[in-house]
Design a protein around this motif. Structure first.
Motif, PDB file in Angstrom:
ATOM      1  N   ASP A  96      43.243 133.215 -17.017  1.00  0.00           N
ATOM      2  CA  ASP A  96      42.396 132.019 -16.988  1.00  0.00           C
ATOM      3  C   ASP A  96      41.174 132.260 -17.878  1.00  0.00           C
ATOM      4  N   GLU A 130      31.930 129.128 -17.230  1.00  0.00           N
ATOM      5  CA  GLU A 130      32.903 128.032 -17.168  1.00  0.00           C
ATOM      6  C   GLU A 130      33.293 127.756 -15.733  1.00  0.00           C
ATOM      7  N   GLU A 131      33.438 128.836 -14.942  1.00  0.00           N
ATOM      8  CA  GLU A 131      34.057 128.671 -13.627  1.00  0.00           C
ATOM      9  C   GLU A 131      33.182 127.909 -12.636  1.00  0.00           C
ATOM     10  N   ASP A 138      29.897 123.766 -13.124  1.00  0.00           N
ATOM     11  CA  ASP A 138      30.804 124.566 -13.930  1.00  0.00           C
ATOM     12  C   ASP A 138      30.662 124.140 -15.405  1.00  0.00           C
ATOM     13  N   TRP A 217      32.048 117.338  -7.686  1.00  0.00           N
ATOM     14  CA  TRP A 217      31.759 118.414  -6.722  1.00  0.00           C
ATOM     15  C   TRP A 217      30.524 118.028  -5.914  1.00  0.00           C
ATOM     16  N   ARG A 290      39.120 115.181  -7.537  1.00  0.00           N
ATOM     17  CA  ARG A 290      39.469 115.008  -8.956  1.00  0.00           C
ATOM     18  C   ARG A 290      40.504 113.904  -9.125  1.00  0.00           C
ATOM     19  N   ALA A 358      42.684 121.195 -14.300  1.00  0.00           N
ATOM     20  CA  ALA A 358      41.493 122.060 -14.236  1.00  0.00           C
ATOM     21  C   ALA A 358      40.461 121.596 -15.246  1.00  0.00           C
ATOM     22  N   GLY A 359      39.215 121.963 -14.996  1.00  0.00           N
ATOM     23  CA  GLY A 359      38.162 121.716 -15.973  1.00  0.00           C
ATOM     24  C   GLY A 359      38.211 122.779 -17.072  1.00  0.00           C
ATOM     25  N   HIS A 384      43.632 130.992 -10.128  1.00  0.00           N
ATOM     26  CA  HIS A 384      42.474 131.308  -9.279  1.00  0.00           C
ATOM     27  C   HIS A 384      42.945 132.199  -8.135  1.00  0.00           C
TER      28      HIS A 384
HETATM   29  C1  GLV Z   1      37.652 125.513 -13.354  1.00  0.00           C
HETATM   30  O1  GLV Z   1      38.397 126.498 -13.349  1.00  0.00           O
HETATM   31  C2  GLV Z   1      37.949 124.407 -12.477  1.00  0.00           C
HETATM   32  O2  GLV Z   1      37.523 124.436 -11.320  1.00  0.00           O
HETATM   33  O3  GLV Z   1      38.699 123.509 -12.892  1.00  0.00           O
END
Ligand code: GLV
Ligand code: MN
Ligand code: MN
Length: 415
Positions: A96, A130-131, A138, A217, A290, A358-359, A384
């Motif tokens: 990832d 990023e995470e 993120d 989020w 999402r 995913a983002g 993850h």
């Molecule tokens: C990043 O990994 C996310 O939460 O999409």
């Protein structure tokens, strides 16, 4: 005269680097814990920077710790850019983000060592945080890179462990002089593992990513009345633990009712004082919603808000909601998406057009330049998670598609 041989990445070199980076912050079970701006993140950054320097790239670091390696080192024109991130969640895998950075480096190394001269400069970057597991929102590194968040605001973000982003960046030595927001790259393309089950189920090798779904989020704090678990009758309770459970079951039912692609996750729940015989005083939980449809996502947020209001009234607790991250769905540049598809098909791969669940940093870069992404399958759809895996042949296939997309965009002709 025979046609020039196509450039191809060295899988051995790429695999060796994936393994070496995976050893940093290794969780001992195949996984990685390199939360953003921790010592492990610094060690990973130092290693990747050393590889960039070995190749002769110019390494630039900006005020939020984004790192960009550029070829040729004296380039002044905006580059064709690739990259991703090397921070991980606490229970992360080895691919990832890391794949996109190291395959990008590998693609540029393949071009440079072939003697080919790109018409436009090439760059590979890794973006800070990023995470979002430690600092919210993120993707704040790439968000600052494109001018979507002021640098000062990002530097002030407080981590879940109380650390301040700016202090941590200074501590690990990754505040640099490259201006941010940066000058937009000429184009951006990111290789990433899918992190879901779709490609494997369809027997496809390459996902042609059309965009990224919207992300919402929230952190929800519930304050009630802490009391004795044995003496407090049930009709006297104002119980944050019960309210947290109600929110968890509500968002699951909501996602089921709305149907795919709506997803809903409660990923963090904390009770205080978290003792067997005490009705808690407080619960804190996160909700991740999402959807690819902004309208439906807004509807889900409104339904959650209404549920929290009703619940606060019924249980006699206070419920406060704070937005941690909110990004609308993103559609990638159609020509860039077509290019990825054409190259992948020319390589003989089965492909599927798909949105990303995913983002990704690419969704931020899409704000300022033509952008697309390439996915490779995830075994069992697991990510993850230390068990995150992709077949080596698929990783190599993805890296070679990335290489040829970069070659097209940068005007590289094989020697
Ligand atoms: C990043 O990994 C996310 O939460 O999409
Ligand atoms: Mn990622
Ligand atoms: Mn991730």
């Amino acid at each position: 005269m025979s046609a020039p041989r196509p450039l191809r990445v060295s899988w051995e070199r790429l695999e060796g680097r994936l393994e070496a980076l995976g050893e940093i912050g290794s969780t001992g079970d195949g996984g990685c814990a390199r939360l953003a701006l921790t010592d492990a993140d610094k060690e990973g950054r130092d290693l990747v920077v050393s590889w960039m320097e070995d190749l002769g790239l110019r390494v630039d670091i900006d005020g939020i710790g984004n790192v960009v390696g550029t070829w040729p080192p004296d380039a002044t024109e905006q580059p064709v850019m690739t990259g991703s991130h090397i921070d991980t969640v606490r229970t992360g895998g080895r691919y990832d983000g890391n794949l996109g950075v190291l395959a990008g480096l590998e693609a540029i190394e393949t071009i440079v060592t072939s003697g080919a001269r790109p018409e436009h400069p090439l760059a590979v970057g890794f973006f800070t945080n990023e995470e979002g597991s430690r600092f919210a929102p993120d993707m704040f590194g790439s968000l600052v890179f494109v001018g979507g968040l002021p640098l000062e605001e990002a530097l002030d973000v407080v981590a879940v462990d109380g650390a301040v982003a700016g202090d941590e960046l200074e501590r690990i030595g990754y505040i640099g002089p490259m201006p941010c927001p940066a000058r937009p790259p000429r184009a951006f393309v990111e290789l990433h593992i899918e992190q879901g089950p779709v490609l494997e189920a369809g027997g496809e090798t390459i996902g042609v990513v059309t965009g990224v779904q919207g992300i919402s989020w929230q952190e929800i704090t519930i304050t009630g009345q802490s009391n004795h678990a044995g003496t407090t009758p049930m009709d006297h309770r104002h119980d944050p633990s019960f309210a947290a459970a109600s929110i968890t079951t509500f968002v699951r039912a909501l996602a089921t009712e709305l149907g795919p692609p709506q997803v809903a996750t409660v990923g963090r729940v904390e009770l205080h004082p978290n003792l067997v015989n005490v009705v808690p005083a407080r619960a804190t939980l996160t909700v991740d919603l999402r959807n690819t449809d902004e309208h439906v996502l807004q509807g889900a947020e409104a339904r959650l808000a209404a549920h929290c209001e009703d619940l606060a009234e019924a249980e006699g607790v206070i419920i406060e909601r704070k937005t941690l991250a909110r990004f609308e769905p993103v559609a990638f540049d159609p020509e860039m998406v077509d290019r990825v598809e054409r190259v992948a098909v020319a390589h003989g791969h089965r492909v599927r057009r798909m949105p990303s669940g995913a983002g990704h940093d690419a969704q931020m870069l899409a704000r300022v330049c033509p952008t697309s992404m390439i996915f490779t399958p995830s075994i069992g759809g697991i990510s993850h998670n230390p068990a995150e895996r992709t077949h080596p042949a698929d990783l190599e296939a993805g890296a070679n598609v990335l290489l040829d997309v970069l070659c097209e965009l940068a005007g590289v002709v094989a020697p």
